[in-house]
Each structure stands twice: as C-alpha cells, then as structure tokens.
Motif scaffolding. Structure first.
Motif, short mmCIF file in Angstrom:
data_model
loop_
_atom_site.label_atom_id
_atom_site.label_comp_id
_atom_site.label_asym_id
_atom_site.label_seq_id
_atom_site.Cartn_x
_atom_site.Cartn_y
_atom_site.Cartn_z
N UNK A 125 -1.71 -18.54 -8.12
CA UNK A 125 -1.48 -16.93 -8.52
C UNK A 125 -0.33 -16.79 -7.56
N UNK A 126 -0.20 -17.02 -6.21
CA UNK A 126 0.71 -16.53 -5.40
C UNK A 126 2.13 -17.17 -5.79
N UNK A 127 2.07 -18.41 -6.19
CA UNK A 127 3.33 -19.08 -6.78
C UNK A 127 4.00 -18.44 -7.82
N UNK A 128 3.07 -18.24 -8.98
CA UNK A 128 3.46 -17.26 -9.92
C UNK A 128 4.20 -15.99 -9.46
N UNK A 129 3.76 -15.22 -8.63
CA UNK A 129 4.12 -14.12 -8.19
C UNK A 129 5.68 -14.27 -7.63
N UNK A 130 5.71 -15.59 -6.74
CA UNK A 130 7.09 -15.58 -6.14
C UNK A 130 8.04 -16.19 -7.09
N UNK A 131 7.58 -16.72 -8.23
CA UNK A 131 8.60 -17.12 -9.11
C UNK A 131 8.96 -16.20 -9.92
N UNK A 132 8.17 -14.97 -10.18
CA UNK A 132 8.49 -13.87 -10.64
C UNK A 132 9.33 -12.91 -10.00
N UNK A 133 9.45 -13.12 -8.79
CA UNK A 133 10.56 -12.54 -7.77
C UNK A 133 9.92 -11.49 -6.89
N UNK A 134 8.63 -11.35 -6.74
CA UNK A 134 7.94 -10.51 -6.11
C UNK A 134 8.20 -10.93 -4.50
N UNK A 135 8.48 -9.49 -3.85
CA UNK A 135 8.78 -9.82 -2.35
C UNK A 135 7.30 -10.07 -1.61
N UNK A 136 7.61 -10.48 -0.60
CA UNK A 136 6.25 -10.78 0.24
C UNK A 136 5.33 -9.45 0.50
N UNK A 137 5.86 -8.23 0.69
CA UNK A 137 5.16 -7.14 0.64
C UNK A 137 4.32 -6.84 -0.82
N UNK A 138 5.05 -7.10 -1.76
CA UNK A 138 4.42 -6.94 -2.87
C UNK A 138 3.48 -7.83 -3.40
N UNK A 139 3.47 -9.32 -2.76
CA UNK A 139 2.59 -10.31 -3.04
C UNK A 139 1.32 -9.86 -2.09
N UNK A 140 1.48 -9.30 -1.07
CA UNK A 140 0.37 -8.90 -0.08
C UNK A 140 -0.48 -7.60 -0.76
N UNK A 141 0.36 -6.72 -1.32
CA UNK A 141 -0.38 -5.50 -1.73
C UNK A 141 -0.73 -5.76 -3.23
N UNK A 142 -0.14 -6.33 -4.02
CA UNK A 142 -0.55 -6.24 -5.42
C UNK A 142 -1.28 -7.78 -5.98
N UNK A 143 -1.19 -8.46 -5.06
CA UNK A 143 -1.87 -10.04 -5.27
C UNK A 143 -2.80 -10.41 -4.37
N UNK A 144 -2.76 -10.55 -3.26
CA UNK A 144 -3.65 -11.00 -2.33
C UNK A 144 -4.59 -9.96 -2.05
N UNK A 145 -4.31 -8.84 -1.53
CA UNK A 145 -5.27 -7.86 -1.40
C UNK A 145 -6.28 -7.44 -2.61
N UNK A 146 -5.58 -7.62 -3.98
CA UNK A 146 -6.23 -7.01 -5.30
C UNK A 146 -7.14 -8.12 -5.40
N UNK A 147 -6.64 -9.53 -5.36
CA UNK A 147 -7.55 -10.78 -5.87
C UNK A 147 -8.72 -10.92 -4.61
N UNK A 148 -8.61 -10.37 -3.49
CA UNK A 148 -9.69 -10.73 -2.42
C UNK A 148 -10.32 -9.61 -2.26
#
Length: 223
Positions: A125-148
C-alpha cells in the motif's frame, strides 16, 4: 472483609472527588500521550530500513529513549520526576502533579503501540502511494494513519487502562484519585468498605473503557 453500606454513603463525597481526580489525571495524560507519542511512533516506523524516511541514527536514538523510559518501574519514575514536576506545576502532590509522571510513562508506551500498529500495514500500500507521487506527509496522513486507525484506537484503549493502574500507584505519594483514597482510608485506617468500593470502581471503569474501545476499534476497522 465486611462492607458497611451506611459508611459507604457517608464517604460518597470523598469517593466522588477521588473518582473525578482520577478521570482528570488520566484525561490529561492521555491527551499528552497522543499528541507526543503518536508522532514518535510514526517516526519510529518511517525511519526504519527500507522506508521513505530511513534514518538509522534517528531510529536508534528514539528507540533507545523509548525503551529506557519504559524499562523504569512507574513507582520509581514517579519519585525520579519529582524535581521536574515541581518545576513544571509548582507542587509535587495532587492530580495535576501526578499527571506529569503519568504523561512521561504513557508517551513511550503509546509510541510503541503506534509503531506496532503501523507495522501491520501491507507495505504494498505504501509502495503504491509512492508510485502515485504521494509526498511523505501525504503517505503518513492518508495512508499510514488511515490504515492503522483501528490498531491505534485499540492502543489508546490499552494506554488508558494502563494509566488507570498507574494513577492508583500515584496515590502512594499523594497524587490524589482513587489510589490515594484507597491508601489513606483503606490501607492506613483498615477501612474495608473503602477498599472494596475503590476496587469495584476501578474494575467497572476498566470494563467500560475496554468495551467502548473495542466497539470503536471494530467500527472503524475496514478490513
């Protein structure tokens, strides 16, 4: 061990005051634990190897500090932090003073829970977000915290229950709350009614928090 109901009624004002002091202590400590512990937990995860903010120095230093504080028994931490408590709140007794030690104990505890919850996320999921061009902050906010979020809510529940136990120990040094009431009346005065009442109150409080935490955790879990 006898329970005197009439004596219990007489002590209701003291019991109510102690109960709300406990709620006050654990409320302040939980808020501080979330505000400080959540970012620390995220940093512990994202600075690990093969992640987008990999930094072994930061990871090792943070990990050492968290482990060091967690390794100190709370009653010893309570005494060791007396100078800092005095400097911060101007006193070493009462629920506000006890909140300092409770917060220090809760921050690393919650941080490790957050880190563990994040490690359960599929790295794809993280790799897909990086591939989509998400910034680290976006990954933390919209992927990590959301998934966890389900695991984090369970962690908040666990932290809250641990704080209740810690707050009872704070009563040994005049921290106020249910623990202080149990020590002053139940232990020093051999008052069985207070001992039974405080134990029942703590059991009920823990059960209510656990049930509510489990309900919210399941409600937000999209897996």
């Amino acid at each position: 061990m006898a329970f005197d109901f009439n004596h219990f009624i007489e002590l209701m004002p003291d019991i109510n005051q102690a109960f709300f002091q406990t709620i006050y202590m654990i409320g302040i400590s939980l808020i501080i634990a979330i505000v400080i512990g959540l970012p620390i937990g995220v940093l512990l995860y994202v600075t690990d190897k093969e992640l987008f903010w990999e930094n072994r120095t930061v990871q090792n230093i943070l990990g050492f500090i968290v482990n060091m504080v967690r390794s100190i028994p709370f009653i010893i931490l309570l005494v060791a932090l007396i100078p800092m408590t005095k400097a911060l709140v101007g006193t070493t007794i009462g629920p506000t003073a006890a909140s300092v030690s409770l917060s220090v104990a809760a921050i690393p505890f919650f941080a490790r829970i957050v880190e563990t919850a994040l490690r359960e996320i599929d790295k794809g999921v993280i790799e897909a977000a990086i591939a989509a061009g998400a910034t680290p902050w976006m990954i933390i906010k919209d992927v990590l915290l959301l998934e966890a979020k389900s695991g984090i809510i369970s962690g908040i529940t666990l932290t809250l229950i641990s704080l209740i136990g810690f707050s009872a120990m704070a009563g040994t040094v005049g921290g106020g709350g249910i623990g202080d009431l149990a020590i002053r009346f139940g232990y020093y005065r051999y008052d069985n009614t207070i001992m039974i009442a405080t134990v029942v109150i703590l059991i009920v409080l823990v059960q209510v928090i656990q049930l509510l935490g489990d309900f919210i955790s399941k409600a937000v879990d999209k897996r």
